[in-house]
Design a protein around this motif. Sequence first.
Motif, PDB file in Angstrom:
ATOM      1  N   SER A 105       4.535 -89.161  65.067  1.00 52.06           N
ATOM      2  CA  SER A 105       3.427 -88.699  64.247  1.00 52.06           C
ATOM      3  C   SER A 105       3.915 -87.810  63.110  1.00 52.06           C
ATOM      4  CB  SER A 105       2.432 -87.912  65.102  1.00 52.06           C
ATOM      5  OG  SER A 105       2.973 -86.641  65.447  1.00 52.06           O
ATOM      6  N   PRO A 106       3.162 -87.722  62.015  1.00 49.29           N
ATOM      7  CA  PRO A 106       3.522 -86.795  60.936  1.00 49.29           C
ATOM      8  C   PRO A 106       3.565 -85.348  61.414  1.00 49.29           C
ATOM      9  CG  PRO A 106       1.929 -88.415  60.161  1.00 49.29           C
ATOM     10  CD  PRO A 106       2.019 -88.591  61.649  1.00 49.29           C
ATOM     11  N   ALA A 107       2.654 -84.975  62.319  1.00 44.69           N
ATOM     12  CA  ALA A 107       2.650 -83.602  62.828  1.00 44.69           C
ATOM     13  C   ALA A 107       3.922 -83.323  63.617  1.00 44.69           C
ATOM     14  CB  ALA A 107       1.419 -83.376  63.707  1.00 44.69           C
ATOM     15  N   GLY A 108       4.344 -84.284  64.434  1.00 42.75           N
ATOM     16  CA  GLY A 108       5.581 -84.108  65.178  1.00 42.75           C
ATOM     17  C   GLY A 108       6.786 -84.045  64.264  1.00 42.75           C
ATOM     18  N   ALA A 109       6.783 -84.866  63.216  1.00 42.66           N
ATOM     19  CA  ALA A 109       7.890 -84.866  62.262  1.00 42.66           C
ATOM     20  C   ALA A 109       7.998 -83.536  61.545  1.00 42.66           C
ATOM     21  CB  ALA A 109       7.705 -85.995  61.253  1.00 42.66           C
ATOM     22  N   ALA A 110       6.868 -82.953  61.157  1.00 41.08           N
ATOM     23  CA  ALA A 110       6.870 -81.669  60.458  1.00 41.08           C
ATOM     24  C   ALA A 110       7.455 -80.573  61.340  1.00 41.08           C
ATOM     25  CB  ALA A 110       5.456 -81.311  60.015  1.00 41.08           C
ATOM     26  N   TYR A 111       7.099 -80.581  62.615  1.00 41.14           N
ATOM     27  CA  TYR A 111       7.630 -79.574  63.530  1.00 41.14           C
ATOM     28  C   TYR A 111       9.128 -79.750  63.716  1.00 41.14           C
ATOM     29  CZ  TYR A 111       8.782 -77.241  67.898  1.00 41.14           C
ATOM     30  OH  TYR A 111       9.394 -76.471  68.854  1.00 41.14           O
ATOM     31  N   LEU A 112       9.582 -80.976  63.952  1.00 38.59           N
ATOM     32  CA  LEU A 112      10.993 -81.222  64.210  1.00 38.59           C
ATOM     33  C   LEU A 112      11.850 -80.911  62.988  1.00 38.59           C
ATOM     34  CD1 LEU A 112      10.714 -84.518  66.262  1.00 38.59           C
ATOM     35  CD2 LEU A 112      11.198 -82.223  67.122  1.00 38.59           C
ATOM     36  N   GLU A 113      11.311 -81.147  61.806  1.00 39.86           N
ATOM     37  CA  GLU A 113      12.059 -80.829  60.588  1.00 39.86           C
ATOM     38  C   GLU A 113      12.331 -79.339  60.498  1.00 39.86           C
ATOM     39  OE1 GLU A 113      11.793 -81.463  55.723  1.00 39.86           O
ATOM     40  OE2 GLU A 113      10.261 -82.298  57.056  1.00 39.86           O
ATOM     41  N   LYS A 114      11.382 -78.528  60.919  1.00 46.19           N
ATOM     42  CA  LYS A 114      11.569 -77.076  60.893  1.00 46.19           C
ATOM     43  C   LYS A 114      12.588 -76.619  61.940  1.00 46.19           C
ATOM     44  CE  LYS A 114       7.271 -75.955  61.474  1.00 46.19           C
ATOM     45  NZ  LYS A 114       6.058 -75.122  61.652  1.00 46.19           N
TER      46      LYS A 114
ATOM     47  N   PHE B 163      18.162 -87.551  66.255  1.00 51.95           N
ATOM     48  CA  PHE B 163      17.309 -88.421  67.055  1.00 51.95           C
ATOM     49  C   PHE B 163      18.197 -89.445  67.755  1.00 51.95           C
ATOM     50  CE2 PHE B 163      14.286 -87.759  63.249  1.00 51.95           C
ATOM     51  CZ  PHE B 163      13.892 -86.521  63.744  1.00 51.95           C
ATOM     52  N   PHE B 164      18.036 -89.553  69.073  1.00 52.03           N
ATOM     53  CA  PHE B 164      18.883 -90.438  69.858  1.00 52.03           C
ATOM     54  C   PHE B 164      18.037 -91.272  70.820  1.00 52.03           C
ATOM     55  CE2 PHE B 164      21.789 -87.271  68.376  1.00 52.03           C
ATOM     56  CZ  PHE B 164      23.019 -87.902  68.271  1.00 52.03           C
ATOM     57  N   VAL B 165      18.553 -92.480  71.125  1.00 49.61           N
ATOM     58  CA  VAL B 165      17.943 -93.288  72.174  1.00 49.61           C
ATOM     59  C   VAL B 165      18.445 -92.735  73.507  1.00 49.61           C
ATOM     60  CG1 VAL B 165      17.677 -95.582  73.166  1.00 49.61           C
ATOM     61  CG2 VAL B 165      17.858 -95.311  70.684  1.00 49.61           C
ATOM     62  N   ALA B 166      17.607 -91.963  74.181  1.00 51.14           N
ATOM     63  CA  ALA B 166      18.009 -91.373  75.451  1.00 51.14           C
ATOM     64  C   ALA B 166      17.974 -92.397  76.570  1.00 51.14           C
ATOM     65  CB  ALA B 166      17.100 -90.193  75.783  1.00 51.14           C
ATOM     66  N   TRP B 167      16.997 -93.315  76.506  1.00 49.24           N
ATOM     67  CA  TRP B 167      16.832 -94.321  77.568  1.00 49.24           C
ATOM     68  C   TRP B 167      16.037 -95.477  76.995  1.00 49.24           C
ATOM     69  CZ3 TRP B 167      12.168 -96.094  79.710  1.00 49.24           C
ATOM     70  CH2 TRP B 167      12.257 -96.790  80.926  1.00 49.24           C
ATOM     71  N   ASN B 168      16.409 -96.699  77.355  1.00 47.50           N
ATOM     72  CA  ASN B 168      15.540 -97.834  77.075  1.00 47.50           C
ATOM     73  C   ASN B 168      15.637 -98.826  78.219  1.00 47.50           C
ATOM     74  OD1 ASN B 168      17.883 -99.338  76.606  1.00 47.50           O
ATOM     75  ND2 ASN B 168      17.711 -99.213  74.388  1.00 47.50           N
TER      76      ASN B 168
ATOM     77  N   PRO C  36      18.458 -94.230  63.449  1.00 42.22           N
ATOM     78  CA  PRO C  36      18.381 -93.987  62.004  1.00 42.22           C
ATOM     79  C   PRO C  36      16.937 -93.875  61.542  1.00 42.22           C
ATOM     80  CG  PRO C  36      18.804 -96.296  62.409  1.00 42.22           C
ATOM     81  CD  PRO C  36      18.836 -95.622  63.755  1.00 42.22           C
ATOM     82  N   GLY C  37      16.738 -93.125  60.502  1.00 40.09           N
ATOM     83  CA  GLY C  37      15.403 -92.993  59.939  1.00 40.09           C
ATOM     84  C   GLY C  37      14.746 -91.686  60.310  1.00 40.09           C
ATOM     85  N   SER C  38      13.538 -91.506  59.805  1.00 41.32           N
ATOM     86  CA  SER C  38      12.776 -90.290  60.083  1.00 41.32           C
ATOM     87  C   SER C  38      11.983 -90.454  61.374  1.00 41.32           C
ATOM     88  CB  SER C  38      11.817 -89.999  58.927  1.00 41.32           C
ATOM     89  OG  SER C  38      10.799 -90.996  58.871  1.00 41.32           O
ATOM     90  N   TRP C  39      11.437 -89.359  61.864  1.00 38.55           N
ATOM     91  CA  TRP C  39      10.627 -89.401  63.083  1.00 38.55           C
ATOM     92  C   TRP C  39       9.410 -90.321  62.897  1.00 38.55           C
ATOM     93  CZ3 TRP C  39      11.836 -88.112  67.819  1.00 38.55           C
ATOM     94  CH2 TRP C  39      10.848 -87.894  68.777  1.00 38.55           C
ATOM     95  N   VAL C  40       8.847 -90.307  61.704  1.00 38.17           N
ATOM     96  CA  VAL C  40       7.674 -91.138  61.432  1.00 38.17           C
ATOM     97  C   VAL C  40       8.052 -92.612  61.394  1.00 38.17           C
ATOM     98  CG1 VAL C  40       5.890 -91.707  59.739  1.00 38.17           C
ATOM     99  CG2 VAL C  40       6.385 -89.320  60.269  1.00 38.17           C
ATOM    100  N   THR C  41       9.136 -92.955  60.709  1.00 39.63           N
ATOM    101  CA  THR C  41       9.543 -94.355  60.641  1.00 39.63           C
ATOM    102  C   THR C  41       9.975 -94.885  61.998  1.00 39.63           C
ATOM    103  OG1 THR C  41      11.818 -93.758  60.030  1.00 39.63           O
ATOM    104  CG2 THR C  41      10.243 -94.156  58.234  1.00 39.63           C
ATOM    105  N   LEU C  42      10.416 -94.000  62.880  1.00 35.75           N
ATOM    106  CA  LEU C  42      10.777 -94.411  64.231  1.00 35.75           C
ATOM    107  C   LEU C  42       9.548 -94.630  65.108  1.00 35.75           C
ATOM    108  CD1 LEU C  42      13.808 -92.020  64.836  1.00 35.75           C
ATOM    109  CD2 LEU C  42      13.906 -94.504  64.554  1.00 35.75           C
ATOM    110  N   GLY C  43       8.385 -94.125  64.646  1.00 34.67           N
ATOM    111  CA  GLY C  43       7.153 -94.327  65.383  1.00 34.67           C
ATOM    112  C   GLY C  43       6.413 -93.064  65.744  1.00 34.67           C
TER     113      GLY C  43
END
Length: 439
Positions: free
Chosen positions: A363-372, A173-178, A354-361
């Motif tokens: 959704s749990p559904a998105g996190a489950a997909y990305l983990e796979k 997970f990276f900050v692509a743009w802010n 740093p952190g998981s997709w959920v802790t970064l903001g």
Amino acid sequence: MAAFAILWSLVVSQEACAAEQCGFKGGSNTVSKDVASMVQLNVGQSSSINTMALKNGAYYVAATRISCDQHCNDNNLGTCNAEMTNSATQNDLQDLAPGCTFGTGTASYAPMLYWAAGKRWCVTNIANSTECGQTVENYPAQRVCYCEAGGVAGDPHIQSLQGAHYTLLQQGFFVAWNFSKAVPASTVPSAAPARGWQLLAAYAGHGFTTQGLLLLDPHSGQSMEITAEDCSWRVKEKQTPWRKAQVELLSAEDGTTSLQVKKLHEKLGETKILRSAILLQMGSGSDMKNISTLVVHCRPKHHLDFKVSMFQKSDIDHVGGELGVAPDVDHNYHFLVSKQGIMRMRADQEFQAPGSWVTLGGSPAGAAYLEKQHQTGISMVQSQGCSDAQEDDARAICSKHLQQTTHPETFADCVYDLCHGGDESFAQSAAAFLSESSA
């Protein structure tokens, strides 16, 4: 091999735009945009590049009573990917067997093709088999298999809004743009609070592609998320549950920022790509200024591409993340001399979130997909090189879609990637995004 990634930016001089002058109709003839794009150059089958050293990830039809493991191995197509095999959609099968009728029975070992009553029938993932080695023994059906070469991961080629150009060597997970800028708030006239957004990208998968985006507005508490699982945007507003996005305007309570969904999941021509566009605005009360647009091309169950367009050149000074890298930070680069020239490489550890997709903001559904989707593999720049003949083929194909003199770095990236297993869709995808307006 599934897909490779290219991230580039086109930096052009630009006069300041009025609120709607540079909107979603391309602006005037005298005004252009500053653009930064992440484009995954899709790798698929292509008979025009049969000299490539590595085969590409794609769906194939095995012969009768032949397992996917045997089909992939015997035809030097790599190994069978069980998850991708079982994820074959009706569109995938329709591509392999145009005009086939889709069955609704309970056949085993789906997805597969078979003949019945003089018609070609297609059956998708009914049994949810997870074994690539299974064969269909009882009747002359043909397995549908997803074969991919193992051990090679693509690397995103990044050209920032500041003109830096390098190759990324990591997944995650990276900050692509802010973007962060002080803006007067109508509700707090004596203060100039900072407002802005953060765009996180999830680079993952065997082919090292962008599998998810997370757009955050910390001030308003609004979040938008998309993954390549189904290419659907989701929205979360403060403490409310995630929901499907609509063509809508999401505004902060004090009116200082807004996310305006202009286009949503529109089919791009005759392709399988779905296109969306989001306008980001900032201001005070009714005086809202266009800051940037986010345009996304997404292919379900495959990958997504995205582009950030800035409306005013001066706003680039407020951009951070990978698209804000300055070209003079040489001490962070590593160098590799290849046949295509000298490549600059970076790990971008300072932009890794740093952190998981959920802790970064997310959704749990998105996190489950990305983990796979996360897989390990060697860097593409560590893979084998290509021959003179392969480079000549790659140059010819890239030249059909890209002008070397107009976009030299993108052209060089195209040649390099085709020499390492890509096909003509690399150049086609790059050309499509270079010509893409922010509408």
